[in-house]
Design an enzyme around this catalytic site. Structure first.
Site, PDB file in Angstrom:
ATOM      1  N   TRP A   1      46.551   4.323  21.082  1.00 27.37           N
ATOM      2  CA  TRP A   1      46.940   5.405  19.584  1.00 27.37           C
ATOM      3  C   TRP A   1      48.118   5.015  19.210  1.00 27.37           C
ATOM      4  CZ3 TRP A   1      42.818   6.117  22.529  1.00 27.37           C
ATOM      5  CH2 TRP A   1      41.607   6.927  21.944  1.00 27.37           C
TER       6      TRP A   1
ATOM      7  N   GLU B   1      30.466   9.047  14.423  1.00 33.46           N
ATOM      8  CA  GLU B   1      31.735   9.278  15.519  1.00 33.46           C
ATOM      9  C   GLU B   1      31.307   9.104  17.035  1.00 33.46           C
ATOM     10  OE1 GLU B   1      34.996  12.626  16.778  1.00 33.46           O
ATOM     11  OE2 GLU B   1      33.247  13.149  15.885  1.00 33.46           O
TER      12      GLU B   1
ATOM     13  N   GLU C   1      39.858  18.864  10.348  1.00 29.58           N
ATOM     14  CA  GLU C   1      40.586  18.021  10.961  1.00 29.58           C
ATOM     15  C   GLU C   1      41.135  17.069   9.950  1.00 29.58           C
ATOM     16  OE1 GLU C   1      40.617  15.250  15.094  1.00 29.58           O
ATOM     17  OE2 GLU C   1      38.858  16.404  14.473  1.00 29.58           O
TER      18      GLU C   1
END
Length: 914
Positions: A555, A767, A495
């Site tokens: 975001w 995370e 990622e």
């Protein structure tokens, strides 16, 4: 007083004593740390109006700059003499000492300029002219490039191998200076006479390559020789062509690697020679079989091209390069700190796991690579895998990497001793597993090297609680590992993308730990470049997921949040101006998607990774309505746009969006709030966002904060927030009088909490709150990074609330400092320091036997407001003197229990009984 005889001896150095007494005749006002565009003597700028910054050095309290003078010349001698100046500001009666714009004639491409500054202060002192500093302009026009793009052959290429390019030439005259301008499609390493050019890695860095590409400028004068010389260039797939994104995607920006290099040599007789990439270069393939960001590097030392970038190398078997047309992308100067080597770690232990694996533990989850030395038979293949954790049985674990291999393969050439480090890849790891290693590994032969963007550390934070200190360590290392040219979500699995939500929640914390001004200035250019025409902002920047992956609340708000955070941290009005169009487009996008001022459409990630028990039969999952969240961020971004408009003097926009903001909040109350002030989503995140963004009428706010506290207690004094609620949770509790609950949450050691991973031995931020569960098992392998900085946003509360170190909106960049400590948590002390653009500011509070002490440092050319908790009726002293009689300090009641103190620069020590 020193008598004349002693004074004469001191001046001549004639003194016979074991102690050489030096009289203090130092100038009362001096300048230091001169910068241009946040950098010391930068070369390759393309800003037509570079900005100057400096710091005042004075021992006198309350020192403020009264005026400044800047002068600029094309030669060192001219600037020193004050003759033939290109520009002089004159005596400007302002206290500006950061980001002062050059306002002279148009600057020339590839030209070096010298500058000096002197200032006067409010005490009647005037500094000397500083020692000359310089900056150098870059390529200001596409016409400045005469170099041609070169590659191996025209057409599609497989992933790897890395091509090597070379060109020999002669510099026949006496060399004055030499500058190399370099970029690539892919990553490059450049060499001159066998020496690597620059200390940077992963150049030219990652941008939205289809929009713009950066080049680097290097002074290579010391590498160049009179007579024969050789240039070398090698390329790797990198972000341009390697694996990137999901589903095995690769070659996103192009299928063909290419290099562009222009070396300009200035001779002492005034003539110039240009050596550039063109048809005359040769290429060959070498030992780098493959080199990929996700999958690692395969290196065959038997294929090394020894001496390939040096004079005298036999290149008769090398092939002619192909020249290809330039792309449509703009080529721009590099404006951010590039990736460099930093800390090194030797093995803590070498482990034989229950499975019989040979594993080396470096003790720190880091991002970079491993250097090693090795001896063995030619053709021996050694494999090194990289992982973050060991499983519950103590075996090597890589399932959370998904498809990323993080594998280095090295084939020995059979030399007496061989040494190696990778080139165009990096790994996220604490552990490595050796396979096929000849003999017993010696820990002295292995070194883990941390590689990240070369950001100067600026902030420190310590307390009397070792676990909080470890948390701060983890926050910093989460930032280091994920700030490799772009702010990535994670540095290890398949990622490693510039997720906008992660970046915006952490940006304020990031600006405390390190100087991220250049880092975010560069990345925000890509936010704007990849923003859709309708204003929607992609999930990741640079955008490699496609235009359909955009527009999620929390975001996409990166377009407004980070520009404002950077303005507060650095007072950078130009950055705010550059991003203003992008900010406005994003707010207008939300307006377009709203009905009756209510934004309740589209896809949203929501409060990502909120608390969700495995067996949620009684509704304990802390789910927050995604459209409720969207409405709060709609309001927040609108408020930040208003703030920016006020700073930039856009009065019409201030009026327009202030009216819109009122309507957004009315729509929120109508849709999501009961008459008694209860939210339709009763989660911690719902109340946190509603309170932090002032969505509720004044009369309903305190009861909402009390509901939030009740929710925290209902979960056994645990947080339940995800990515969007966590950054603001403790801020809201403190704001509404519940600082004690903030401390309770911060110091909670069981899941979910910040200290649960610390207690489990984490060296970075995870995370997930429970990436590794109490029984040693792991969360789902599909998404379980152990180096993910988002939850490290608590650092912002630790610095700005626990210690209280902050800047006022009206005096950004710490021009107007506030220090409002919130002691608690049974801590005996908490301290923080920050290297601002004006100098170091710091605060430390200590509690001993019910005596409260606060030590603060305020840099010159700034002012501060201090809030002394519980001091309203106390007898306060400052440096042993009653506060009421202390010079240059004014005090007044702040609220019922605290005392507000206004002061100027200097060091102060406050003390009183609580």
């Amino acid at each position: 007083m020193i008598n004349r005889y002693l004074f004469r001896m001191l001046l001549t150095g004639v003194i016979f004593s074991t102690v050489f007494i030096v009289p203090v005749f130092a100038q009362k006002l001096q300048l230091q740390d001169l910068k241009v565009e946040y950098m010391h003597h930068p070369i390759g700028l393309d800003n037509a109006h570079p900005r100057f910054s400096w710091k005042l050095e004075s021992a006198q309290r309350g020192t403020m700059q009264q005026s400044y003078e800047i002068r600029v010349a094309a030669t060192l001698s001219d600037v020193q003499s004050g003759k033939n100046l290109i520009w002089e500001s004159g005596n400007v009666k302002k206290d500006e000492s950061i980001q002062v714009k050059y306002a002279g004639p148009e600057l020339k491409s590839k030209t070096r300029y010298f500058w000096q500054v002197r200032v006067s202060d409010n005490h009647g002192n005037t500094s000397k002219w500083t020692a000359p500093e310089f900056w150098q302009m870059g390529m200001l026009s596409p016409a400045d490039w005469s170099a041609k793009w070169i590659t191996t052959f025209v057409g599609d290429t497989l992933l790897g191998p890395s091509p090597y390019f070379r060109k020999s030439f002669v510099a026949e005259k006496s060399i004055k200076s030499a500058t190399a301008y370099i970029t690539a499609h892919g990553m490059y390493e450049a060499y001159l006479n066998g020496k690597k050019i620059g200390a940077d890695f992963f150049t030219p860095g990652w941008t939205s390559y289809n929009k713009h590409l950066l080049y680097q400028t290097y002074d290579v004068t010391q590498l160049l020789k009179n007579g024969g010389n050789t240039l070398g260039l090698t390329l790797g797939d990198g972000w341009y062509k390697g694996y990137l994104g999901f589903g095995g995607q690769h070659s996103y920006y192009g299928k063909q690697l290419g290099g562009l290099l222009q070396l300009e040599i200035q001779f002492t007789d005034g003539t110039k020679q240009i050596v550039q990439t063109d048809e005359s270069w040769k290429y060959q393939l070498g030992p780098i079989i493959t080199s990929d960001l996700y999958n690692g590097e395969n290196y065959d030392a038997r294929l090394e091209l020894t001496g390939w970038a040096e004079n005298g190398y036999n290149s008769s078997t090398w092939k002619d390069v192909a020249v290809v047309p330039a792309g449509k992308e703009l080529i721009e100067a590099s404006i951010s700190p590039l990736a460099r080597k930093h800390e090194e770690f030797k093995p803590k232990q070498i482990i034989t796991t229950p499975k019989g694996e040979t594993v080396i533990d470096f003790g720190q989850n880091l991002v970079g690579w491993v250097q090693f030395k090795i001896k063995g038979t030619k053709g021996t293949i050694v494999k090194i895998e990289h992982g973050e954790v060991l499983d519950k049985e103590g075996n090597f674990y890589t399932a959370n990497l998904r498809t990323a291999k993080q594998l280095v393969t090295y084939t020995l050439k059979g030399a007496e001793e061989e040494s190696y480090e990778p080139h165009f890849t990096y790994q996220g790891f604490r552990y490595i597993k050796l396979e096929g290693f000849p003999g017993k590994p010696n820990p002295d032969d292995f070194t883990a090297v941390a590689i990240y963007s070369d950001m100067k550390p600026t902030g420190t934070f310590t307390t009397s609680n070792p676990m909080l200190n470890q948390l701060q360590h983890n926050i910093q290392w989460g930032q280091k590992g994920n700030f490799v040219d772009v702010p990535t979500d994670c540095p290890q699995r398949d990622e490693r993308l510039g997720w906008t939500g992660d970046a915006q929640v952490f940006s304020r914390t990031a600006s405390f730990n390190m100087d991220v001004a250049g880092f975010f200035t560069k990345w925000l250019k890509d936010v704007q470049a990849d923003q859709l025409p309708n204003g929607s902002v992609p999930f990741v920047i640079p955008n490699v997921l496609g235009d359909g992956s955009s527009g999620s609340t929390g975001w996409a708000d990166v377009a407004t949040i980070i520009p404002w955070d950077m303005y507060l941290a650095y007072g950078d009005k130009q950055l705010l101006s550059n991003q203003y169009k992008s900010m406005k487009l994003w707010v207008d996008f939300m307006t377009q998607k709203s009905t009756d001022n209510l934004w309740n459409t589209g896809f949203h990630f929501g409060d990502w990774l909120f608390y969700h028990p495995d067996d949620d039969s009684d509704g304990r999952a802390a789910i927050t309505d995604k459209y409720l969240i969207a409405q709060t961020f709609y309001a927040h971004s609108t408020q930040l746009l208003i703030n920016a408009a006020e700073v930039l003097g856009n009065e019409e926009d201030v009026k327009k969006y202030t009216s819109l903001l009122a309507d957004i909040k009315k729509a929120f109350v109508k849709e999501y709030v009961t008459p008694n002030g209860r939210l339709v989503s009763g989660s911690q995140t719902a109340y946190v966002l509603a309170l932090n963004f002032d969505m509720l009428p004044e009369g309903l706010r305190q009861q909402a904060a009390d509901r939030l506290v009740a929710n925290v207690k209902d979960y056994g004094n645990h947080l339940t927030t995800g990515f969007l609620g966590t950054p603001y949770l403790c801020h809201v509790l403190s704001r509404f009088g519940h600082s004690d609950v903030s401390y309770t949450l911060l110091l909670q050691e069981t899941y979910p909490s910040w200290l649960y991973p610390v207690k489990a031995g984490a060296t970075t931020i995870w995370e997930r709150w429970d990436g590794q569960k109490p029984d040693g098992s792991f969360q789902t392998t599909g998404m379980n990074s152990f180096n993910h900085y988002a939850y490290g946003a608590i650092g912002d509360w630790m610095y700005r609330n626990m210690v209280g170190l902050d800047t006022e909106d009206s005096g950004p960049g710490y021009k107007k400092i506030t220090i409002t400590p919130e002691p608690g948590g049974n801590l005996s002390y908490a301290a923080a320091s920050l290297e601002t653009l004006y100098g170091t500011t710091s605060a430390k509070w200590t509690i001993e036997n019910n005596v409260f002490m606060l030590d603060v440092v305020i840099p010159n050319n700034t002012t501060a407001t201090i809030k002394l908790p519980g001091a309203a009726s106390a007898s306060v002293t400052e440096s042993g003197v009653a506060l009421s009689t202390a010079k240059g300090i004014s005090a007044s009641a702040a609220d019922g229990t605290s005392l507000k103190v206004n002061l100027g620069s200097g060091s102060y020590h406050f003390k009183y009984n609580r």
